[in-house]
Design a protein around this motif. Structure first.
Motif, PDB file in Angstrom:
ATOM      1  N   PRO A  55       0.820  -1.219   0.000  1.00 25.23           N
ATOM      2  CA  PRO A  55       0.000   0.000   0.000  1.00 25.23           C
ATOM      3  C   PRO A  55       0.851   1.265   0.000  1.00 25.23           C
ATOM      4  N   SER A 113      -5.320   3.203  -0.983  1.00 22.27           N
ATOM      5  CA  SER A 113      -5.126   2.362   0.198  1.00 22.27           C
ATOM      6  C   SER A 113      -6.057   2.763   1.326  1.00 22.27           C
ATOM      7  N   TYR A 114      -6.297   4.067   1.470  1.00 22.63           N
ATOM      8  CA  TYR A 114      -7.140   4.533   2.567  1.00 22.63           C
ATOM      9  C   TYR A 114      -8.574   4.040   2.393  1.00 22.63           C
ATOM     10  N   ARG A 117      -9.521   1.478   0.590  1.00 25.45           N
ATOM     11  CA  ARG A 117      -9.566   0.007   0.671  1.00 25.45           C
ATOM     12  C   ARG A 117      -9.721  -0.447   2.111  1.00 25.45           C
ATOM     13  N   GLU A 118      -9.104   0.323   2.999  1.00 24.19           N
ATOM     14  CA  GLU A 118      -9.182  -0.037   4.420  1.00 24.19           C
ATOM     15  C   GLU A 118     -10.505   0.390   5.041  1.00 24.19           C
TER      16      GLU A 118
END
Ligand SMILES: [Zn+2]
Length: 204
Positions: free
Chosen positions: A76, A175-176, A178-179
């Motif tokens: 990520p 990435s943010y 996705r989390e």
């Protein structure tokens, strides 16, 4: 006042870019491709720089340049860093707006090389310590310009810049996001898909 001829000016330009790339530890072949200087001239420049930097940090990498675009997708953090550098390269017109199938041959040149160094230097100032070297920046630029292994786009949820494998069947999200909770991101995605398309068109 006497001004140097155009040919001489271009030679100065070639050496100026080559010196900048040597400072970023680029390989001989990369410098040769982007500056148009011969291999012999680049090696002479390396020797000259090494003499001037006695006692200082001076590195000349040998062997082939990095080749694997998958390097930029391996974590990520790396995806975020690659996206930041790629966005800078797009804004500074290092990466053209349209795909270039033979980018490895078409893109290298003095003007673009200067813009590449500027983008890379801005990136270093913004990100600090990163595993992305100038050699890897060249790989990133070529891979995105060719568009077969990597592409630059926007997160489907927040609109931030992302790099992604166009053949991979994964959500095109940063990435943010996705989390973040899937339900939230799913809802946000449907709600403003049209709006984000407009933002993307304005930015790139
Ligand atoms: Zn996002």
């Amino acid at each position: 006042m006497h001004f140097p001829s155009k040919r001489y000016q271009k030679t100065i330009w070639r050496y100026s870019l080559a010196g900048r790339m040597v400072g970023h530890e680029a390989r001989t072949e990369t410098i040769r491709q982007w500056t148009g200087l011969s291999e012999r001239r680049v090696k002479e420049l390396f020797r000259s720089c090494a003499k001037e930097s006695v006692g200082q940090h001076s590195v000349r990498h040998r062997g082939p340049s990095p080749q694997k675009a998958s390097f930029f997708l391996r974590s990520p953090q790396m995806r975020e860093e690659a996206a930041a550098l790629a966005a800078l390269c797009r804004v500074l017109q290092v990466i053209p707006p349209r795909m270039v199938p033979n980018a490895r041959r078409e893109l290298p040149g003095l003007a673009r090389g200067e813009r590449l160094c500027s983008a890379f230097e801005m990136y270093q100032t913004l990100i600090g310590n990163s595993e992305i070297t100038l050699e890897r920046a060249v790989l990133l630029v070529i891979a995105i310009a060719q568009g077969t292994e990597l592409q630059l786009g926007h997160c489907l949820h927040c609109g931030g810049a992302i790099v992604f494998d166009p053949l991979a069947a994964v959500r095109r999200a940063c990435s943010y996001c996705r989390e973040a909770e899937p339900a939230v991101t799913e809802s946000a995605s449907k709600q403003s898909q049209t709006e984000r398309r407009c933002i993307q068109q304005r930015l790139f």
